[in-house]
Motif scaffolding. Structure first.
Motif, PDB file in Angstrom:
ATOM      1  N   VAL A  11       0.840  -1.204   0.000  1.00  0.00           N
ATOM      2  CA  VAL A  11       0.000   0.000   0.000  1.00  0.00           C
ATOM      3  C   VAL A  11       0.872   1.250   0.000  1.00  0.00           C
ATOM      4  N   ILE A  12       1.915   1.248   0.823  1.00  0.00           N
ATOM      5  CA  ILE A  12       2.814   2.393   0.903  1.00  0.00           C
ATOM      6  C   ILE A  12       3.677   2.493  -0.349  1.00  0.00           C
ATOM      7  N   LYS A  13       4.111   1.367  -0.886  1.00  0.00           N
ATOM      8  CA  LYS A  13       4.895   1.391  -2.127  1.00  0.00           C
ATOM      9  C   LYS A  13       4.094   2.007  -3.266  1.00  0.00           C
ATOM     10  N   LYS A  14       2.831   1.661  -3.356  1.00  0.00           N
ATOM     11  CA  LYS A  14       1.972   2.226  -4.394  1.00  0.00           C
ATOM     12  C   LYS A  14       1.817   3.729  -4.197  1.00  0.00           C
ATOM     13  N   TYR A  15       1.599   4.133  -2.952  1.00  0.00           N
ATOM     14  CA  TYR A  15       1.460   5.559  -2.618  1.00  0.00           C
ATOM     15  C   TYR A  15       2.717   6.327  -3.021  1.00  0.00           C
ATOM     16  N   MET A  16       3.881   5.769  -2.737  1.00  0.00           N
ATOM     17  CA  MET A  16       5.136   6.444  -3.037  1.00  0.00           C
ATOM     18  C   MET A  16       5.412   6.502  -4.534  1.00  0.00           C
ATOM     19  N   SER A  17       4.783   5.634  -5.317  1.00  0.00           N
ATOM     20  CA  SER A  17       4.996   5.622  -6.768  1.00  0.00           C
ATOM     21  C   SER A  17       4.160   6.671  -7.488  1.00  0.00           C
ATOM     22  N   GLU A  18       3.214   7.272  -6.782  1.00  0.00           N
ATOM     23  CA  GLU A  18       2.304   8.247  -7.384  1.00  0.00           C
ATOM     24  C   GLU A  18       2.817   9.665  -7.197  1.00  0.00           C
ATOM     25  N   GLU A  19       2.454  10.553  -8.113  1.00  0.00           N
ATOM     26  CA  GLU A  19       2.825  11.954  -7.987  1.00  0.00           C
ATOM     27  C   GLU A  19       2.089  12.585  -6.809  1.00  0.00           C
ATOM     28  N   CYS A  20       2.707  13.584  -6.216  1.00  0.00           N
ATOM     29  CA  CYS A  20       2.079  14.293  -5.102  1.00  0.00           C
ATOM     30  C   CYS A  20       0.907  15.124  -5.600  1.00  0.00           C
ATOM     31  N   GLY A  21      -0.186  15.097  -4.838  1.00  0.00           N
ATOM     32  CA  GLY A  21      -1.362  15.840  -5.253  1.00  0.00           C
ATOM     33  C   GLY A  21      -1.637  17.095  -4.454  1.00  0.00           C
ATOM     34  N   ASN A  22      -0.914  17.282  -3.340  1.00  0.00           N
ATOM     35  CA  ASN A  22      -1.139  18.449  -2.495  1.00  0.00           C
ATOM     36  C   ASN A  22       0.047  18.624  -1.561  1.00  0.00           C
ATOM     37  N   VAL A  23       0.010  19.676  -0.775  1.00  0.00           N
ATOM     38  CA  VAL A  23       1.128  19.997   0.108  1.00  0.00           C
ATOM     39  C   VAL A  23       1.358  18.911   1.153  1.00  0.00           C
ATOM     40  N   PHE A  24       0.280  18.239   1.579  1.00  0.00           N
ATOM     41  CA  PHE A  24       0.414  17.224   2.625  1.00  0.00           C
ATOM     42  C   PHE A  24       1.063  15.950   2.078  1.00  0.00           C
ATOM     43  N   SER A  25       0.728  15.571   0.857  1.00  0.00           N
ATOM     44  CA  SER A  25       1.357  14.390   0.275  1.00  0.00           C
ATOM     45  C   SER A  25       2.846  14.637   0.043  1.00  0.00           C
ATOM     46  N   VAL A  26       3.234  15.871  -0.305  1.00  0.00           N
ATOM     47  CA  VAL A  26       4.654  16.190  -0.453  1.00  0.00           C
ATOM     48  C   VAL A  26       5.369  15.970   0.877  1.00  0.00           C
ATOM     49  N   ARG A  27       4.786  16.487   1.930  1.00  0.00           N
ATOM     50  CA  ARG A  27       5.428  16.404   3.242  1.00  0.00           C
ATOM     51  C   ARG A  27       5.474  14.970   3.755  1.00  0.00           C
ATOM     52  N   VAL A  28       4.389  14.226   3.570  1.00  0.00           N
ATOM     53  CA  VAL A  28       4.353  12.833   4.022  1.00  0.00           C
ATOM     54  C   VAL A  28       5.367  11.996   3.241  1.00  0.00           C
ATOM     55  N   LYS A  29       5.343  12.100   1.919  1.00  0.00           N
ATOM     56  CA  LYS A  29       6.234  11.274   1.094  1.00  0.00           C
ATOM     57  C   LYS A  29       7.696  11.653   1.288  1.00  0.00           C
ATOM     58  N   SER A  30       7.957  12.939   1.480  1.00  0.00           N
ATOM     59  CA  SER A  30       9.327  13.379   1.720  1.00  0.00           C
ATOM     60  C   SER A  30       9.867  12.771   3.012  1.00  0.00           C
ATOM     61  N   LEU A  31       9.053  12.735   4.053  1.00  0.00           N
ATOM     62  CA  LEU A  31       9.475  12.128   5.318  1.00  0.00           C
ATOM     63  C   LEU A  31       9.704  10.625   5.169  1.00  0.00           C
ATOM     64  N   ILE A  32       8.808   9.967   4.437  1.00  0.00           N
ATOM     65  CA  ILE A  32       8.968   8.524   4.235  1.00  0.00           C
ATOM     66  C   ILE A  32      10.255   8.239   3.452  1.00  0.00           C
ATOM     67  N   LYS A  33      10.521   9.049   2.431  1.00  0.00           N
ATOM     68  CA  LYS A  33      11.755   8.868   1.656  1.00  0.00           C
ATOM     69  C   LYS A  33      12.990   9.116   2.517  1.00  0.00           C
ATOM     70  N   ALA A  34      12.946  10.154   3.337  1.00  0.00           N
ATOM     71  CA  ALA A  34      14.119  10.528   4.140  1.00  0.00           C
ATOM     72  C   ALA A  34      14.371   9.578   5.292  1.00  0.00           C
ATOM     73  N   TYR A  35      13.288   9.113   5.937  1.00  0.00           N
ATOM     74  CA  TYR A  35      13.450   8.378   7.190  1.00  0.00           C
ATOM     75  C   TYR A  35      12.802   6.996   7.208  1.00  0.00           C
TER      76      TYR A  35
END
Length: 254
Positions: A11-35
């Motif tokens: 579920v998370i892998k699929k989410y991370m494969s998608e483009e960001c749709g808003n400011v919150f998805s940018v922040r969530v995905k950036s944190l997941i990528k970083a940490y």
């Protein structure tokens, strides 16, 4: 229902494969990528609604929760879970102006702002921290230096953040800002500050404008920021940002 997850979850892998749709998805995905690959540094959840569709993605890092809320989410369940999980604040979208902490803005028509000062990407983080600390008040604060340095330096190395500084002759940092979250073709601007004695010279506008140019040159076409609902509209509008949504910062343990 909310499910505790990790970066190996499909579920998370699929989410991370998608483009960001808003400011919150940018922040969530950036944190997941970083940490996301570091155990115990970040917690990840997702919520499913009554149609068995994912309705929200939630991360917790350093006591703060950020939720990317989608359709038919149970926001009350999310808030309760975050409170029980021991967080201090929850950042998510707001549904209306009566229940919002601020405004989300997006860069629409970038302005070309001129300045005689030097803009640089190679910024001493100690100097930038001192600049932010000098502008701290009841509405804006920064962590202790060690936590601040380790976090921002790590995000920059992971290509999840970027920084821009404006220097006076002699190498004195007089203004600066960061893209505190970067993922895919999207970024979030934050930490805009200028030395008090250099205010009203257009330096902060120049710093944000130059950072946006750098981001756009690297293929980032969606640039967001968050502002207080009653402040800074004219400042960011002059640079080319327009209001695009609302956010809510909920104090979980007031």
């Amino acid at each position: 229902m909310i499910y505790l997850s990790d970066i190996k979850d499909p579920v998370i892998k699929k989410y991370m494969s998608e483009e960001c749709g808003n400011v919150f998805s940018v922040r969530v995905k950036s944190l997941i990528k970083a940490y996301g690959g570091y155990e115990r540094l970040i917690d990840i959840w997702y919520q499913k609604n009554r149609f068995d569709n994912v309705s929200a993605y939630i991360v917790k890092y350093s006591g703060e929760f950020i939720a990317d809320i989608l359709d038919f989410a149970d926001t009350e369940e999310i808030t309760d879970m975050c409170s029980l999980a021991g967080g201090a604040v929850l950042l998510c979208k707001a549904e209306n102006e009566n229940f919002c902490s601020g405004i989300v803005m997006k860069l629409e028509k970038p302005a070309d702002i001129a300045c005689n000062y030097k803009a640089a990407d190679d910024v001493n983080l100690k100097d930038y921290y001192a600049l932010l600390k000098s502008r701290s008040n009841s509405e804006f604060s920064v962590n202790e230096f060690k936590d601040f340095y380790v976090d921002l330096n790590h995000r920059i190395r992971k290509s999840c953040a970027a920084i821009k500084g404006i220097y006076q002759s002699g190498g004195v940092l007089v203004s600066g800002c960061t893209a505190s979250a970067i993922y895919g073709n999207s970024a979030v601007i934050a930490g805009v500050a200028t030395k008090r004695e250099f205010e009203n010279r257009g330096l902060a506008s120049y710093a944000v404008s130059e950072l946006c140019k750098t981001l756009e040159s690297s293929g980032i076409c969606n640039i967001y920021l968050q502002r207080h609902k009653d402040k800074n509209y004219n400042f960011y509008h002059k640079i080319g940002f327009e209001d695009t949504g609302l956010f809510y910062q909920i104090n979980l343990n007031p």
